[in-house]
Scaffold this active site. Structure first.
Site, PDB file in Angstrom:
ATOM      1  N   ASP A  44     -59.351  19.793 -54.616  1.00 28.02           N
ATOM      2  CA  ASP A  44     -60.771  19.904 -54.316  1.00 28.02           C
ATOM      3  C   ASP A  44     -61.250  21.350 -54.414  1.00 28.02           C
ATOM      4  O   ASP A  44     -62.441  21.635 -54.226  1.00 28.02           O
ATOM      5  CB  ASP A  44     -61.117  19.286 -52.969  1.00 28.02           C
ATOM      6  CG  ASP A  44     -60.367  19.898 -51.799  1.00 28.02           C
ATOM      7  OD1 ASP A  44     -59.583  20.841 -52.016  1.00 28.02           O
ATOM      8  OD2 ASP A  44     -60.558  19.424 -50.659  1.00 28.02           O
ATOM      9  N   SER A  45     -60.331  22.254 -54.769  1.00 29.69           N
ATOM     10  CA  SER A  45     -60.715  23.618 -55.134  1.00 29.69           C
ATOM     11  C   SER A  45     -61.662  23.620 -56.326  1.00 29.69           C
ATOM     12  O   SER A  45     -62.308  24.635 -56.599  1.00 29.69           O
ATOM     13  CB  SER A  45     -59.479  24.460 -55.456  1.00 29.69           C
ATOM     14  OG  SER A  45     -58.620  23.777 -56.357  1.00 29.69           O
ATOM     15  N   ASP A  83     -56.459  15.191 -54.611  1.00 21.98           N
ATOM     16  CA  ASP A  83     -56.915  15.568 -53.277  1.00 21.98           C
ATOM     17  C   ASP A  83     -57.902  14.537 -52.735  1.00 21.98           C
ATOM     18  O   ASP A  83     -58.804  14.087 -53.456  1.00 21.98           O
ATOM     19  CB  ASP A  83     -57.621  16.925 -53.326  1.00 21.98           C
ATOM     20  CG  ASP A  83     -56.799  18.043 -52.720  1.00 21.98           C
ATOM     21  OD1 ASP A  83     -55.885  17.749 -51.925  1.00 21.98           O
ATOM     22  OD2 ASP A  83     -57.066  19.211 -53.037  1.00 21.98           O
ATOM     23  N   LYS A 112     -53.207  13.840 -51.687  1.00 23.82           N
ATOM     24  CA  LYS A 112     -52.936  14.922 -50.745  1.00 23.82           C
ATOM     25  C   LYS A 112     -54.039  14.958 -49.706  1.00 23.82           C
ATOM     26  O   LYS A 112     -55.217  14.805 -50.042  1.00 23.82           O
ATOM     27  CB  LYS A 112     -52.847  16.279 -51.439  1.00 23.82           C
ATOM     28  CG  LYS A 112     -52.542  17.430 -50.467  1.00 23.82           C
ATOM     29  CD  LYS A 112     -52.307  18.752 -51.199  1.00 23.82           C
ATOM     30  CE  LYS A 112     -53.585  19.377 -51.696  1.00 23.82           C
ATOM     31  NZ  LYS A 112     -54.496  19.768 -50.570  1.00 23.82           N
ATOM     32  N   GLU A 114     -55.123  16.964 -45.721  1.00 26.36           N
ATOM     33  CA  GLU A 114     -54.855  18.113 -44.869  1.00 26.36           C
ATOM     34  C   GLU A 114     -54.649  17.700 -43.414  1.00 26.36           C
ATOM     35  O   GLU A 114     -55.269  16.754 -42.932  1.00 26.36           O
ATOM     36  CB  GLU A 114     -56.031  19.104 -44.954  1.00 26.36           C
ATOM     37  CG  GLU A 114     -56.258  19.646 -46.348  1.00 26.36           C
ATOM     38  CD  GLU A 114     -57.459  20.566 -46.451  1.00 26.36           C
ATOM     39  OE1 GLU A 114     -57.751  21.042 -47.569  1.00 26.36           O
ATOM     40  OE2 GLU A 114     -58.109  20.823 -45.410  1.00 26.36           O
ATOM     41  N   GLU A 180     -49.959  26.587 -46.800  1.00 24.06           N
ATOM     42  CA  GLU A 180     -50.900  27.575 -47.337  1.00 24.06           C
ATOM     43  C   GLU A 180     -51.188  28.678 -46.329  1.00 24.06           C
ATOM     44  O   GLU A 180     -51.440  28.412 -45.147  1.00 24.06           O
ATOM     45  CB  GLU A 180     -52.208  26.898 -47.749  1.00 24.06           C
ATOM     46  CG  GLU A 180     -53.208  27.868 -48.355  1.00 24.06           C
ATOM     47  CD  GLU A 180     -54.382  27.204 -49.038  1.00 24.06           C
ATOM     48  OE1 GLU A 180     -55.260  27.917 -49.578  1.00 24.06           O
ATOM     49  OE2 GLU A 180     -54.438  25.956 -49.040  1.00 24.06           O
TER      50      GLU A 180
END
Length: 286
Positions: A44-45, A83, A112, A114, A180
Site C-alpha cells: 500500500d506504499s 497488502d 499482508k 499490520e 520495519e
C-alpha cells in the site's frame, strides 16, 4: 513453477537470505520476476509512490485489487503478496472478505496485514480458512497518525512488546513477518526466536530477508528518501534525460524518422487525393 510459502520457509531453514521487492504494475512485476526475485509485495506504499498521497491511509481495497491484478499478470514465478489497506481488516469477518477478494479477484497468493498481539486472532482466522498471511510489526505505516514516523522498540518495554507481537503473529499461523524500523539488535533477536522468516526493512541485516520499495531502490521517488533505502540506480535522472532528448528531437524535426513510419503507394495516395479534392465519395471496400 510459482514460489510457494513452503519454498520461502525452506529458504529460511537453509540459511538462504530472502530478497523481496514491491511492485505495482505489470511491467515492474515482469522485471522483478525475470531478475529472480522470489517474493513480490504489492504494497500500500503505492499510496505515496504511485498515487501521490502523503501516507498509505487513503489507499482503498479496490485500488489494491487493481494494482495486484496487474502484478500477478506480470509475475509468473514469484510469490505475490497483496497488502490489505487501512481499515479493511478491522474485524476477523471483514478481514475474511477483504483477503478473499485479494486472492479470488486479484490472484494474489498471500496477504499482508499490520499488527501484533491484537491482530493475531484475525491472522488465525484467515489461516484457518486457507489464506496465507504475512505479518507486519514494528513501524506500521497505517498507524502513522498515532505512532509517528520513528524507529520502534528502542526502550525495553517497547522491545518486549515487539517480541510478544512477533511470537503472537507466528503462533497465529503467519508464514512470515515484516519487521520495519526496528533497531538491528532487536530485529536479530526476534529472528533468532522465531521459526518463520523475518523480512526486514530498516531493521538491519540480521533478518531472514529484506524488502525494499521499488521507487526507493531505483531512484524514482524523490519526495522522501528513507534512511534504510539503498539506491541501486538513479532512474529518475536517466528517464528525465531521455524525455528531454525526445522533446528536443521533436522540436528539431529529428523524430520521427523514415524508419519510424509506414509508406503508401504513390498512385493510391494520388487517387485518394483526386477523389477527395473533387468531392467524389470514396468507393466502398469489397
Amino acid at each position: 513453477m510459482r514460489t510457494t510459502i513452503r519454498d520461502i520457509q525452506q529458504m529460511r531453514d537453509r540459511g538462504e537470505r530472502i530478497p523481496m521487492v514491491t511492485a505495482y504494475d505489470y511491467t515492474s512485476a515482469q522485471i522483478a520476476d525475470r531478475a529472480g526475485i522470489p517474493m513480490i509485495l504489492v504494497g500500500d506504499s503505492l499510496g505515496m509512490v504511485v498515487l501521490g498521497h502523503e501516507s498509505t491511509v487513503p489507499v482503498t481495497l479496490d485500488e489494491m485489487l487493481h494494482h495486484t491484478r496487474a502484478v500477478v499478470r506480470g509475475a509468473r514465478k514469484a510469490l505475490v503478496v497483496g497488502d490489505l489497506p487501512f481499515l479493511t481488516y478491522a474485524s476477523p469477518e471483514q478481514a475474511v472478505i477483504s483477503a478473499g477478494r485479494m486472492l479470488q479477484e486479484a490472484g494474489a497468493q498471500a496477504v499482508k496485514l499490520e499488527g501484533g498481539v491484537h491482530i493475531a486472532p484475525t491472522i488465525a482466522r484467515l489461516v484457518h480458512l486457507g489464506i496465507p498471511v504475512m505479518g507486519h510489526i514494528g513501524f506500521t505505516p497505517q498507524a502513522v497518525n498515532q505512532i509517528g514516523l520513528r524507529v520502534q522498540g528502542k526502550r525495553a518495554a517497547e522491545a518486549q512488546q515487539l517480541l510478544a507481537d512477533a511470537l503472537a503473529v507466528q503462533e497465529a499461523g503467519a508464514f512470515a513477518v515484516v519487521i520495519e524500523l526496528v533497531p538491528a539488535e532487536l530485529a536479530q533477536a526476534i529472528t533468532e526466536r522465531l521459526r518463520i522468516p523475518t523480512i526486514g526493512i530498516g531493521a538491519g541485516a540480521g533478518c531472514s530477508g529484506q524488502v525494499q520499495v521499488w521507487h526507493d531502490m531505483l531512484g524514482l521517488y524523490s519526495d522522501f528518501v528513507p534512511r534504510h533505502a539503498r539506491r541501486y540506480a538513479n532512474l529518475a535522472a536517466i528517464i528525465g534525460e531521455a524525455l528531454a532528448q525526445y522533446a528536443n528531437d521533436v522540436r528539431a524535426g529529428a523524430f520521427p524518422g523514415p524508419e519510424h513510419s509506414s509508406r503508401m503507394d504513390a498512385d493510391e495516395l494520388a487517387a485518394a487525393l483526386r477523389q477527395f479534392d473533387a468531392g467524389a465519395p470514396s468507393e466502398e471496400p469489397v
